[in-house]
Design a protein around this motif. Structure first.
Motif, mmCIF file in Angstrom:
data_model
loop_
_atom_site.group_PDB
_atom_site.id
_atom_site.type_symbol
_atom_site.label_atom_id
_atom_site.label_comp_id
_atom_site.label_asym_id
_atom_site.label_seq_id
_atom_site.Cartn_x
_atom_site.Cartn_y
_atom_site.Cartn_z
ATOM 1 N N LYS A 288 2.047 5.951 2.895
ATOM 2 C CA LYS A 288 1.569 4.788 2.141
ATOM 3 C C LYS A 288 0.868 5.254 0.871
ATOM 4 O O LYS A 288 0.389 6.392 0.787
ATOM 5 C CB LYS A 288 0.594 3.954 2.975
ATOM 6 C CG LYS A 288 1.172 3.371 4.263
ATOM 7 C CD LYS A 288 0.106 2.615 5.056
ATOM 8 C CE LYS A 288 0.621 2.149 6.410
ATOM 9 N NZ LYS A 288 1.704 1.164 6.282
ATOM 10 N N LYS A 290 -1.986 3.454 -2.088
ATOM 11 C CA LYS A 290 -2.833 2.281 -2.331
ATOM 12 C C LYS A 290 -3.426 2.329 -3.731
ATOM 13 O O LYS A 290 -3.968 3.351 -4.165
ATOM 14 C CB LYS A 290 -3.948 2.199 -1.296
ATOM 15 C CG LYS A 290 -4.803 0.939 -1.397
ATOM 16 C CD LYS A 290 -5.851 0.904 -0.301
ATOM 17 C CE LYS A 290 -6.693 -0.368 -0.376
ATOM 18 N NZ LYS A 290 -7.406 -0.498 -1.671
ATOM 19 N N SER A 298 0.547 0.050 0.017
ATOM 20 C CA SER A 298 1.990 -0.156 -0.047
ATOM 21 C C SER A 298 2.690 0.894 0.812
ATOM 22 O O SER A 298 2.299 2.065 0.835
ATOM 23 C CB SER A 298 2.473 -0.031 -1.491
ATOM 24 O OG SER A 298 3.887 -0.002 -1.540
ATOM 25 N N ASN A 299 3.712 0.449 1.525
ATOM 26 C CA ASN A 299 4.546 1.407 2.252
ATOM 27 C C ASN A 299 5.457 2.145 1.285
ATOM 28 O O ASN A 299 6.007 1.545 0.352
ATOM 29 C CB ASN A 299 5.406 0.687 3.291
ATOM 30 C CG ASN A 299 4.574 0.038 4.372
ATOM 31 O OD1 ASN A 299 3.841 0.704 5.089
ATOM 32 N ND2 ASN A 299 4.673 -1.280 4.486
ATOM 33 N N ILE A 315 8.506 1.782 -3.263
ATOM 34 C CA ILE A 315 7.375 1.149 -2.568
ATOM 35 C C ILE A 315 7.603 -0.356 -2.471
ATOM 36 O O ILE A 315 8.393 -0.928 -3.225
ATOM 37 C CB ILE A 315 6.036 1.456 -3.275
ATOM 38 C CG1 ILE A 315 6.077 1.007 -4.741
ATOM 39 C CG2 ILE A 315 5.708 2.937 -3.163
ATOM 40 C CD1 ILE A 315 4.750 1.172 -5.484
#
Length: 321
Positions: A288, A290, A298-299, A315
């Motif tokens: 992830k 961020k 966010s993945n 993402i």
């Protein structure tokens, strides 16, 4: 007394003759067996791949691309070989491979080949040392305590011996770059909103498109179209109506100077972006990233997409500084 001694020696020698004869026979038999059954030499790279069912997709691809004879030749070669599991992890089925034109498939497979023998111990430590492949494109290798990586993809089994080189088994398929970072985004319809944002931002004081197409090396966390819609850009028209300066600030927050593959990301790392602010990487519950003002991370849903001037990670959220 002397005659008795001679007689005893002759008797002992005659008793030893059967033992000597048996020893000679066994020795000759063993030598004959070793001569008849010498230690087999390693197979060629082509033979190794085509006789191992875990490489059936690669073997089929080599045949379709006309490379079986090449990899049967003297070489030497190093092949970063994706097995069937690697093709599956890359979303490539037998039917998908069959649909690729032979010339394109040849380029892809030669991207996995080095025109020399490089055992794992001789892979440069890097990180991300540039190595030119048989296709003419470059891969970037790292050799550290975590293993050997090629374009961020791990070698899951190293040093499979072949008579004309060596095979290193990869966890995924290597895909050569389709162009620079902007061209890579343009070639994927999942990034049409991102392309529109780059175009609109470039109408302001900073030509983002020129920077991402130029000679610099960058890593881009690329939001999908769905990510832009979730961030409030319902349509591309909304992007085209946005302030170029605002878009530039957002877009440069998705860019890291330098080439950072997934294998270079570490849990908890703060990475500095092109706009001077940081992102936070987390790996403990899936990869992830961020942004500072994002409520959730966010993945990272796809990694290590190659471009001639960097690498793209996909993402599912727009990152907010």
């Amino acid at each position: 007394m002397k005659l008795n001694s001679i007689w005893q020696q002759r008797t002992a020698f005659s008793l030893a003759l059967p033992v000597i004869a048996a020893t000679l026979f066994l020795t000759q038999t063993a030598c004959k067996k070793n001569h008849d059954n010498p230690t087999p030499s390693p197979a060629t790279i082509t033979q190794t791949v085509t006789t191992d069912t875990s490489f059936s997709l690669l073997a089929g691809g080599l045949g379709s691309a006309g490379l079986t004879t090449t990899l049967s030749g003297p070489g030497p070669f190093t092949v970063f070989a994706p097995n069937n599991a690697a093709f599956a992890a890359s979303g490539l089925t037998a039917s998908a491979l069959a649909s690729i034109p032979a010339a394109t498939l040849k380029t892809i497979l030669l991207y996995h080949v080095l025109p020399s023998k490089v055992p794992a111990a001789q892979v440069p430590s890097g990180p991300n040392a540039k190595v030119v492949t048989a296709s003419g494109d470059s891969v970037f290798v790292t050799n550290n305590t975590n293993g050997v990586f090629v374009n961020g993809i791990k070698v899951v089994k190293a040093d499979v011996a072949a008579s004309n080189g060596v095979i290193h088994v990869l966890a995924k398929v290597l895909i050569p770059p389709a162009g620079n970072l902007v061209q890579t985004a343009q070639a994927d319809t999942n990034f049409s909103y991102l392309v529109a944002a780059v175009t609109r931002a470039s109408q302001g004081s900073t030509n983002v498109a020129a920077i991402l197409s130029g000679g610099g090396i960058f890593t881009v966390f690329a939001p999908t179209n769905a990510a832009f819609r979730a961030a409030g850009f319902a349509t591309i028209n909304d992007i085209n109506a946005a302030d170029p300066a605002t878009l530039t600030k957002i877009l440069t927050y998705h860019v890291i100077p330098g080439r950072a593959f997934s294998s270079d990301l570490t849990d908890g790392a703060k990475v500095m972006t092109a706009n001077g602010e940081s992102l936070t990487i987390s790996l403990s519950a899936g990869a992830k990233v961020k942004g500072m003002t994002n409520s959730t991370a966010s993945n990272i849903i796809a990694t290590n997409i190659m471009a001639t001037n960097g690498v793209v990670h996909v993402i599912d959220q727009v990152l907010l500084p």
